[in-house]
Structure formats: structure tokens, C-alpha cells
Design an enzyme around this catalytic site. Structure first.
Site, PDB file in Angstrom:
ATOM      1  N   LYS A 150       0.952  -1.285  -0.064  1.00  0.00           N
ATOM      2  CA  LYS A 150      -0.035   0.069   0.055  1.00  0.00           C
ATOM      3  C   LYS A 150       0.984   1.248   0.045  1.00  0.00           C
ATOM      4  O   LYS A 150       2.036   1.198  -0.019  1.00  0.00           O
ATOM      5  CB  LYS A 150      -0.991  -0.072   1.235  1.00  0.00           C
ATOM      6  CG  LYS A 150      -2.009  -1.057   1.107  1.00  0.00           C
ATOM      7  CD  LYS A 150      -2.947  -1.055  -0.077  1.00  0.00           C
ATOM      8  CE  LYS A 150      -3.918  -1.874  -0.730  1.00  0.00           C
ATOM      9  NZ  LYS A 150      -4.547  -3.038   0.373  1.00  0.00           N
TER      10      LYS A 150
HETATM   11  C1  LIG Z   1      -5.698  -4.073   0.629  1.00  0.00           C
HETATM   12  C2  LIG Z   1      -7.175  -3.660   0.558  1.00  0.00           C
HETATM   13  C3  LIG Z   1      -7.874  -4.062   1.768  1.00  0.00           C
HETATM   14  C4  LIG Z   1      -7.288  -4.903   2.932  1.00  0.00           C
HETATM   15  O1  LIG Z   1      -6.249  -4.293   3.569  1.00  0.00           O
HETATM   16  P1  LIG Z   1      -5.540  -5.259   4.710  1.00  0.00           P
HETATM   17  O2  LIG Z   1      -4.675  -3.945   5.414  1.00  0.00           O
HETATM   18  O3  LIG Z   1      -4.504  -6.073   4.083  1.00  0.00           O
HETATM   19  O4  LIG Z   1      -6.742  -5.780   5.380  1.00  0.00           O
HETATM   20  C5  LIG Z   1      -9.192  -3.721   1.852  1.00  0.00           C
HETATM   21  N1  LIG Z   1      -9.914  -3.240   0.682  1.00  0.00           N
HETATM   22  C6  LIG Z   1      -9.065  -2.975  -0.255  1.00  0.00           C
HETATM   23  C7  LIG Z   1      -9.771  -2.086  -1.416  1.00  0.00           C
HETATM   24  C8  LIG Z   1      -7.762  -3.213  -0.583  1.00  0.00           C
HETATM   25  O5  LIG Z   1      -7.099  -2.899  -1.637  1.00  0.00           O
END
Ligand SMILES: *Cc1c(COP(=O)(O)O)cnc(C)c1O
Length: 383
Positions: A184
Site C-alpha cells: 500500500k
Molecule cells: C488492501 C485492501 C484491503 C485490505 O487491507 P488489509 O490491510 O490487508 O486488511 C481492503 N480493501 C481494499 C480495497 C484493499 O485494496
């Protein structure tokens, strides 16, 4: 296998990130304590939200939020099939029912008109997903949710740094969940946070994050702490470690620079691919700030001589890694087993998915690398 020369993402880890983590390791206190508290305060300052709960994922942040709103059997939550499975999983884990509606073409964000049509007396919450960091039409969603007492939780996994009409995500609705997963825009390895202006929500989420305990472990073990605690309700185990939080703090300091670099990369993609007839470029609004978590193009499969899957394979053969966001939820086995949706139910999302390719995007991506990806795309699309 072809050597991967241009990855899809490259985590930006510098000496200051490593030093921050080392500092925690040397301190002897590894889990939730001062680093988590400091990260929460810094995220409050960054977003302008009054409260931030740092937890171990965005998934946990969303689950805890819905649990804190007492969502359960019989309750409906409106979201879209164009998202990562976490968004709807957490609804199901609460025993509530996800109601899926289609997205708008261009951004792949939830279509407010379809949300309005899907509202029933059972609707308890709406979860808009800011795809690639481009914000949903929050004013429209809040205008239909507020008067009906429906809660809005933003899946802001892509949207740390997004400004919606000048306001930071985290201050616009009832709550927003950020992700600090490894790929991210900023990372803690695994991690996430819930931002809200609602003191009661934040306090309940804090208790649910750590078993429903009356006080957190830091207070229990810290100087002057007591061994006494009470389990006030049945909670979960979703707390963030200080190791992860220290990394998050070091990343947050650099977040604005990351976004500047991502914007540079995005602008170069736009300039390079503007005239490419077989590609649709991302749609975004100038009135927002898009942090460019993803650069999502679409191949015009109907008219292009080469189809999306082939484009991906040929890019891979040239050492260029890509991804696809997202396989619509109702295409997955577990969702099909629910027997509620069929292929064809969400034509906009389905068509978007069929053409979509997420191109390499990371702060350290050079202009030459962007040019190489674009040159490869042009060659592949004009065989
Ligand atoms: C990455 C992602 C998540 C989950 O994030 P985590 O921190 O791994 O739980 C949820 N929604 C979207 C749209 C994502 O891209």
C-alpha cells in the site's frame, strides 16, 4: 522465467525506516504501547480526524467498526463487487448481509444512484471503496445516509492522502479504514487504522481490538499499572505492534513525498499514453487530490487487436510486472456458493474488470521505466 526488470510495486524502505524498527527492538517493548499511540496521534494530525485507532489491518479496522455498530443478522450493508474481498468478508463475519450494487464507469467507484435504489429498512451501513485513491461521491452518499441514520464506513485502503473536495479522507463520513499492508501507499508490513470523529465509536473499537478488555496491556504492565483488568465484552485480537507502528511513523513522515513521486509517475503515464487508441486512461476529478495508489488502465478489448490477458502476458515476457484490480466478488467460488449473484448482474464492474490492467507504480519508479512500460504497451497493441 523472464527476469522481472520492472516490478509492479517496490516497497520504499530507507535507513530511517530500518532505524525506527531497530529502536523498538532495542527498547525491549515490542507490542502495543507508545509507538502505536504516537502513530495514532500523527495520523490524527495528518488527516484532521479527531480519533484514530491503529490496528493490524484495514480488514480488522472495518470488522471492528461494524462490530462496534452492533451489526448482525438481518442487517444489510451496501457495497460493490468491485473491491478486494475483505470489504464484504467483514460484513459476513458480523452475520450481516452484503448488498452489492454496480459501480460508475470510469472510476469503478460505487454508483450513488444504485445505492439509493438498494436502500431498505434493513440497511444499516454503506461501505464505499475509493478505488485507486480516487474518492467516491461522498456528498451524495452522505446526503442519503445521514437523514436515514445509515452509517457510512469508507474502505480507504487506497486513500491515505486522498483529499475529497479539499477534505482529507477520515473526516468526511462516520469512519474510514486505511491499509498499511506491504504494497500500500505507506506500509507497516501488516497494519491499518480506523479514523473517525466519533469518540464513542473509537472507544468501543479500542476495547474490541483487545479482547474486550477494560484497559490495554500497556496500562496493565507499565509503571504504576495494575494486574487487574475486566473483560467487559467479547472482543477480538487485532492490535498493532510497536514494531509495525514505528515503521508506520517513519513512512508517514515521507508520505507526502511518496504521493508527489506517484503523481509524477501518473502524469508521465498520461502524457505518454494520451494518444494510444486501444487504451482507456484513469478517470479522476481535478477537485480532489488523487494519491495514485494504483494506475489502472483498461484495454479496449472490443477494438484492440490484442486482448487484456495477452497484453499482460506479453508485458511479463518483457520483464514488466502488472496486476489486475479487481476480480469482481461475485466471480469467486465462495460468493457463488451464496447463490445470490450471477455473472451479468453488474455489467459496469464486469466490463471494467475485463479490460483492466494495473501498471507498475511506486515512488522510486524512474521516468525511463515509465517510458519503457509505455513503449512496450504501444508495441504490443500495434503488432
Ligand atoms: C488492501 C485492501 C484491503 C485490505 O487491507 P488489509 O490491510 O490487508 O486488511 C481492503 N480493501 C481494499 C480495497 C484493499 O485494496
Amino acid at each position: 522465467m523472464t527476469e522481472q526488470r520492472i516490478p509492479f510495486v517496490k516497497v520504499q524502505l530507507d535507513d530511517d525506516d530500518i532505524a525506527a524498527v531497530e529502536g523498538v527492538l532495542r527498547s525491549g517493548w515490542l507490542t502495543t504501547a507508545s509507538q502505536v499511540k504516537a502513530l495514532e496521534e500523527e495520523l490524527c494530525a495528518y488527516t484532521g480526524a479527531r480519533f484514530v485507532n491503529a490496528v493490524n489491518s484495514a480488514t480488522a479496522a472495518m470488522h471492528l467498526c461494524l462490530a462496534a455498530w452492533d451489526l448482525g443478522p438481518g442487517d444489510e450493508v451496501i457495497t460493490t463487487p468491485y473491491t478486494f474481498t475483505a470489504t464484504a468478508n467483514v460484513v459476513l463475519h458480523c452475520g450481516a448481509t452484503p448488498v452489492l450494487v454496480d459501480v460508475v464507469d470510469g472510476t469503478a467507484n460505487i454508483d450513488p444512484r444504485l445505492v439509493e435504489a438498494a436502500i431498505t429498512p434493513k440497511t444499516k451501513a454503506i461501505i464505499p471503496v475509493h478505488i485507486a485513491g480516487e474518492p467516491c461521491d461522498m456528498d451524495a452518499l452522505m446526503a442519503m445516509a445521514r437523514p436515514r441514520g445509515i452509517k457510512v464506513l469508507e474502505d480507504a485502503a487506497h486513500a491515505i492522502g486522498t483529499l475529497y473536495r479539499g477534505r482529507a479522507i477520515g473526516t468526511v463520513s462516520d469512519a474510514a479504514a486505511f491499509s498499511f499492508y506491504a504494497n500500500k501507499t505507506m506500509t507497516t508490513g501488516e497494519g491499518g487504522a480506523l479514523a473517525t470523529n466519533d469518540a464513542e465509536l473509537s472507544a468501543r473499537v479500542r476495547r474490541l481490538t483487545l479482547h474486550g478488555m477494560s484497559r490495554d496491556a500497556y496500562n496493565r504492565y507499565g509503571a504504576g499499572g495494575s494486574w487487574r483488568y475486566d473483560i467487559e465484552e467479547f472482543g477480538f485480537k487485532d492490535n498493532l505492534t510497536d514494531i509495525a507502528a514505528a515503521l508506520g511513523r517513519a513512512q508517514l513522515v515521507k508520505l507526502e513525498r511518496f504521493i508527489e513521486e506517484r503523481t509524477r509517475v501518473a502524469q508521465r503515464y498520461f502524457a505518454n499514453l494520451r494518444d494510444e487508441e486501444h487504451i482507456l486512461l484513469p478517470v479522476f476529478s481535478e477537485e480532489n487530490r488523487q494519491p495514485w495508489h494504483l494506475f489502472m488502465i483498461r484495454i479496449k478489448n472490443e477494438t484492440s487487436p490484442v486482448q487484456r490477458d495477452d497484453v499482460i502476458n506479453q508485458l511479463a515476457e518483457r520483464g514488466i510486472a502488472t496486476s489486475v484490480h479487481f476480480i469482481p466478488l461475485h466471480y469467486h467460488t465462495a460468493y457463488q456458493k451464496l447463490g445470490r449473484w450471477a455473472k451479468g448482474d453488474f455489467p459496469v464492474a464486469e466490463r471494467f474488470f475485463e479490460g483492466e490492467i494495473s501498471l507498475p507504480m511506486y515512488p522510486a519508479m524512474t521516468n525511463e521505466e515509465v517510458d519503457e512500460v509505455c513503449q512496450a504497451l504501444r508495441e504490443i497493441l500495434h503488432p
